[in-house]
Every structure is written in structure tokens, then in C-alpha cells.
Design a protein around this motif. Sequence first.
Motif, PDB file in Angstrom:
ATOM      1  N   GLY A  41     -23.675 -62.301 -61.532  1.00 22.22           N
ATOM      2  CA  GLY A  41     -23.481 -60.903 -61.149  1.00 22.22           C
ATOM      3  C   GLY A  41     -23.893 -60.597 -59.718  1.00 22.22           C
ATOM      4  O   GLY A  41     -23.846 -59.445 -59.281  1.00 22.22           O
ATOM      5  N   GLY A  43     -22.394 -61.296 -57.010  1.00 22.01           N
ATOM      6  CA  GLY A  43     -21.265 -60.917 -56.169  1.00 22.01           C
ATOM      7  C   GLY A  43     -20.568 -62.111 -55.535  1.00 22.01           C
ATOM      8  O   GLY A  43     -19.719 -61.952 -54.647  1.00 22.01           O
ATOM      9  N   LYS A  44     -20.892 -63.313 -56.006  1.00 21.72           N
ATOM     10  CA  LYS A  44     -20.321 -64.534 -55.403  1.00 21.72           C
ATOM     11  C   LYS A  44     -18.804 -64.591 -55.605  1.00 21.72           C
ATOM     12  O   LYS A  44     -18.052 -64.804 -54.664  1.00 21.72           O
ATOM     13  CB  LYS A  44     -20.978 -65.794 -56.012  1.00 21.72           C
ATOM     14  CG  LYS A  44     -22.495 -65.803 -55.923  1.00 21.72           C
ATOM     15  CD  LYS A  44     -23.092 -67.079 -56.483  1.00 21.72           C
ATOM     16  CE  LYS A  44     -22.861 -67.303 -57.966  1.00 21.72           C
ATOM     17  NZ  LYS A  44     -23.557 -66.353 -58.862  1.00 21.72           N
ATOM     18  N   SER A  45     -18.389 -64.377 -56.862  1.00 21.88           N
ATOM     19  CA  SER A  45     -16.944 -64.483 -57.135  1.00 21.88           C
ATOM     20  C   SER A  45     -16.171 -63.398 -56.392  1.00 21.88           C
ATOM     21  O   SER A  45     -15.081 -63.660 -55.866  1.00 21.88           O
ATOM     22  CB  SER A  45     -16.666 -64.355 -58.634  1.00 21.88           C
ATOM     23  OG  SER A  45     -17.349 -65.371 -59.314  1.00 21.88           O
ATOM     24  N   THR A  46     -16.728 -62.208 -56.326  1.00 17.33           N
ATOM     25  CA  THR A  46     -16.050 -61.123 -55.605  1.00 17.33           C
ATOM     26  C   THR A  46     -15.883 -61.494 -54.131  1.00 17.33           C
ATOM     27  O   THR A  46     -14.829 -61.257 -53.529  1.00 17.33           O
ATOM     28  CB  THR A  46     -16.863 -59.806 -55.742  1.00 17.33           C
ATOM     29  OG1 THR A  46     -17.118 -59.593 -57.132  1.00 17.33           O
ATOM     30  CG2 THR A  46     -16.134 -58.626 -55.167  1.00 17.33           C
TER      31      THR A  46
HETATM   32  N1  LIG Z   1     -13.218 -55.420 -61.441  1.00 13.07           N
HETATM   33  C1  LIG Z   1     -14.487 -55.027 -61.498  1.00 13.07           C
HETATM   34  N2  LIG Z   1     -14.814 -53.765 -61.822  1.00 13.07           N
HETATM   35  C2  LIG Z   1     -16.087 -53.352 -61.854  1.00 13.07           C
HETATM   36  N3  LIG Z   1     -17.142 -54.139 -61.598  1.00 13.07           N
HETATM   37  C3  LIG Z   1     -16.891 -55.405 -61.271  1.00 13.07           C
HETATM   38  C4  LIG Z   1     -15.554 -55.926 -61.204  1.00 13.07           C
HETATM   39  N4  LIG Z   1     -15.630 -57.233 -60.846  1.00 13.07           N
HETATM   40  C5  LIG Z   1     -16.939 -57.520 -60.707  1.00 13.07           C
HETATM   41  N5  LIG Z   1     -17.701 -56.433 -60.963  1.00 13.07           N
HETATM   42  C6  LIG Z   1     -19.171 -56.368 -60.880  1.00 13.07           C
HETATM   43  O1  LIG Z   1     -19.553 -56.796 -59.592  1.00 13.07           O
HETATM   44  C7  LIG Z   1     -20.756 -57.568 -59.671  1.00 13.07           C
HETATM   45  C8  LIG Z   1     -20.536 -58.915 -58.999  1.00 13.07           C
HETATM   46  O2  LIG Z   1     -19.682 -59.712 -59.820  1.00 13.07           O
HETATM   47  P1  LIG Z   1     -19.269 -61.199 -59.462  1.00 13.07           P
HETATM   48  O3  LIG Z   1     -18.375 -61.690 -60.539  1.00 13.07           O
HETATM   49  O4  LIG Z   1     -18.779 -61.223 -58.075  1.00 13.07           O
HETATM   50  O5  LIG Z   1     -20.676 -61.932 -59.525  1.00 13.07           O
HETATM   51  P2  LIG Z   1     -20.999 -63.488 -59.481  1.00 13.07           P
HETATM   52  O6  LIG Z   1     -22.110 -63.651 -58.523  1.00 13.07           O
HETATM   53  O7  LIG Z   1     -19.773 -64.259 -59.238  1.00 13.07           O
HETATM   54  O8  LIG Z   1     -21.536 -63.755 -60.929  1.00 13.07           O
HETATM   55  P3  LIG Z   1     -21.057 -64.851 -61.991  1.00 13.07           P
HETATM   56  O9  LIG Z   1     -21.739 -66.100 -61.597  1.00 13.07           O
HETATM   57  O10 LIG Z   1     -21.596 -64.278 -63.277  1.00 13.07           O
HETATM   58  O11 LIG Z   1     -19.563 -64.886 -61.930  1.00 13.07           O
HETATM   59  C9  LIG Z   1     -21.119 -57.654 -61.139  1.00 13.07           C
HETATM   60  O12 LIG Z   1     -22.104 -56.691 -61.423  1.00 13.07           O
HETATM   61  C10 LIG Z   1     -19.833 -57.338 -61.842  1.00 13.07           C
HETATM   62  O13 LIG Z   1     -20.084 -56.714 -63.095  1.00 13.07           O
END
Ligand SMILES: Nc1ncnc2c1ncn2[C@@H]1O[C@H](COP(=O)(O)OP(=O)(O)OP(=O)(O)O)[C@@H](O)[C@H]1O
Length: 327
Positions: A41, A43-46
Amino acid sequence: MEQPVIELRKLTKKYGDFFAVDHLDLSISKGEIFGLLGPNGAGKSTTILMMLGLTEPTSGQVRVCGIDSTVNPIDVKRRVGYLPDDVGFYDQLTGRENLLYTARLNRLPRQEAEQRVDRLLARVGLYDDAGKKAGKYSRGMRQRLGLADVLVKNPEVIILDEPTLGIDPIGVREFLELIVSLSREEEITVLLSSHHLHQVQQVCDRVGIFVAGKLLAQGNVAALSKALFSDKEPYVIEAKIANMSSDATDSVVEALKLQLLGLDGVGSVQFDTDRFYIGGTQNVSVDVAHAIVNSGLGLASLSMKEYGLDDIYVKYFEGGELYEKTA
Ligand SMILES: Nc1ncnc2c1ncn2[C@@H]1O[C@H](COP(=O)(O)OP(=O)(O)OP(=O)(O)O)[C@@H](O)[C@H]1O
């Protein structure tokens, strides 16, 4: 200076009022292996989706190979290989057929495609299994096939999102070694996103600690500990005294405390039962050893603690205590 291969400037992604990525600044150079380390969560994937032009930033800029990913996502896609945590293959096709299909999508002439695919299959250790259906591959084999798949188009950058999930430890090691040798041999820039501290530490030239949409610090491990623990003493030496029995040594201990505190780079000295804890900004273990031996006390052992990624991990990812000395 050479232009960075990946460059993020104040990159921000909001969902409603929520900052998934919050004013992120990051530069990654050619041939570098950069680890984006953060809990679920963070934000890496985003961030990766914005780099690939698959989601639009709310504000800020993202450039990959000098191309604005938001404006020209197709150009970016040509130069970047993206390996998600689970690659989708055609399970009824063999490993080799899957790669040839990707080569065709990338418009490689048939003969060149065949040569490249065979070379890549050998490179990722799947040459002997190339004729097996992808659906019968183990998870580790699928990820190696995924790596070969992203290499088919000869990318300048590879982005890997949690690539080792579900692979056994030997498979993980082999996979990571493969990433390093590919990057070194072909000068491919690698962004590895993961929440596995030890994997990131093993392979990455630099690491960025990503928590709640923000990059808290970036650099090699030494730079990170400096940045994250500058409020603390980065070095703590523990010196155990041999044969601490007599009351007569109390005055020696007191004198020694003052002497150790007087050393350059030492900020604090504590004594507990039979050991000194010397905290400071420099590694003064040699001076400490001399001072103890010269005082007439015996030195049983001397060890030094440096803050490393483990401490960073505990502090930021598990919310635990950083380091506790016995008072
Ligand atoms: N489409 C969306 N709408 C609302 N919130 C989102 C959306 N996509 C991601 N988020 C939120 O943004 C935050 C970052 O998500 P992200 O998937 O980028 O994290 P991450 O670091 O990749 O985690 P993970 O390892 O669990 O994938 C999280 O709190 C997630 O719930």
C-alpha cells in the motif's frame, strides 16, 4: 551529467483526497539497479503504472528514457520491459511459442526472432524446457520465462514489480543473480519494486524507502542510515570487560568513561555490569580497545553495531523499536 533514464519530478497521484503517491522526486541512472522498497500500500505499483503511462498522474512529471510517459506512453512501452508479479502466458503454448508470439507482436522478422528467443531461453536457463507447455511451468520457471519475454524487445529499462513472490529461496537467488548479470552485461537499467528487504539489499545499487506515498530516503545503505538516523548515533560499540569482580575497579571505570567520552566522534558512554556502550558518529573501536587495555582492565570482546537496512525495516515497516541499549 548524463540524463537520468528514469526521472520523476513531484510526481503525485490522488484518489479523491487520498495521496497514493505524494510529490515523488527520483532519478535513476543508466545501468543502475534501483530498489523501491516499501510495505503493502506504499504506492509502489501506482508509481510504476505512472512510469509506464498506464495511469495518469494528478500532477508532476514522469520521464523514462527522456520520454514523457503521460504524453507518449507507446514510445515508453517500446523501450521498457515490465514484469508484473504474475505474467500472463498462453498456457497451451510452449515457453518457446509464447516468446515467439511476443516477438511477432514486436514485429521482429521470423529468423531474427527465433535466434533471439533461443538465446534468451538459454540465458534464463529454460532452454531444455522450451518445448513444455507454459501451463506446466513452475512459478519460478514462469518468472524466468517472463524475464525472457520482456527481453525479447531489447529494452533499455526493466521494471519488476514483486517478481519473486511465491518462488522458493533457491529460485529467488537464481532469479536475482540473473537480473544483476543482465543489467551489468547489457547496461540495462532496472527498477525492482519489493517489500523484501533482503532481496533488495542483495542486488540493488541504491534503495529508496517508500512509505505512505513518500520517498523517505534514497541512497546506498550507508547513505540511508545516515539520512534516517542522523538524529541518532550511527555507531554503537559494545566493549565487554573481562573479570569484572573487584570494587577497586569502580574508580578505573569512572576514569575510563571520561576518557572514552573525550575521544573524537564519541557522543555518549554508558557502563552496565561488565560492558561499555560507546555511541558516536565515527568508528572508534581501535581507540576504545587501546583505552581499555591501557587502563589495566581486561578486554573480553568488542563489537560494533551500525544501523543498516534491518533497522530501517524495523523502524518503518514493522513499527517496532529501533534499538534499545540496557540503561
Ligand atoms: N484505483 C484506486 N482507487 C483508489 N485507491 C487506490 C487505487 N489504486 C491504489 N489505491 C490505493 O493507493 C495506495 C497505494 O497502492 P499501491 O498498489 O500503489 O501500493 P503498493 O506499494 O504497490 O502496495 P502492494 O505491494 O500491496 O501492491 C493504497 O492505499 C491503495 O489502496
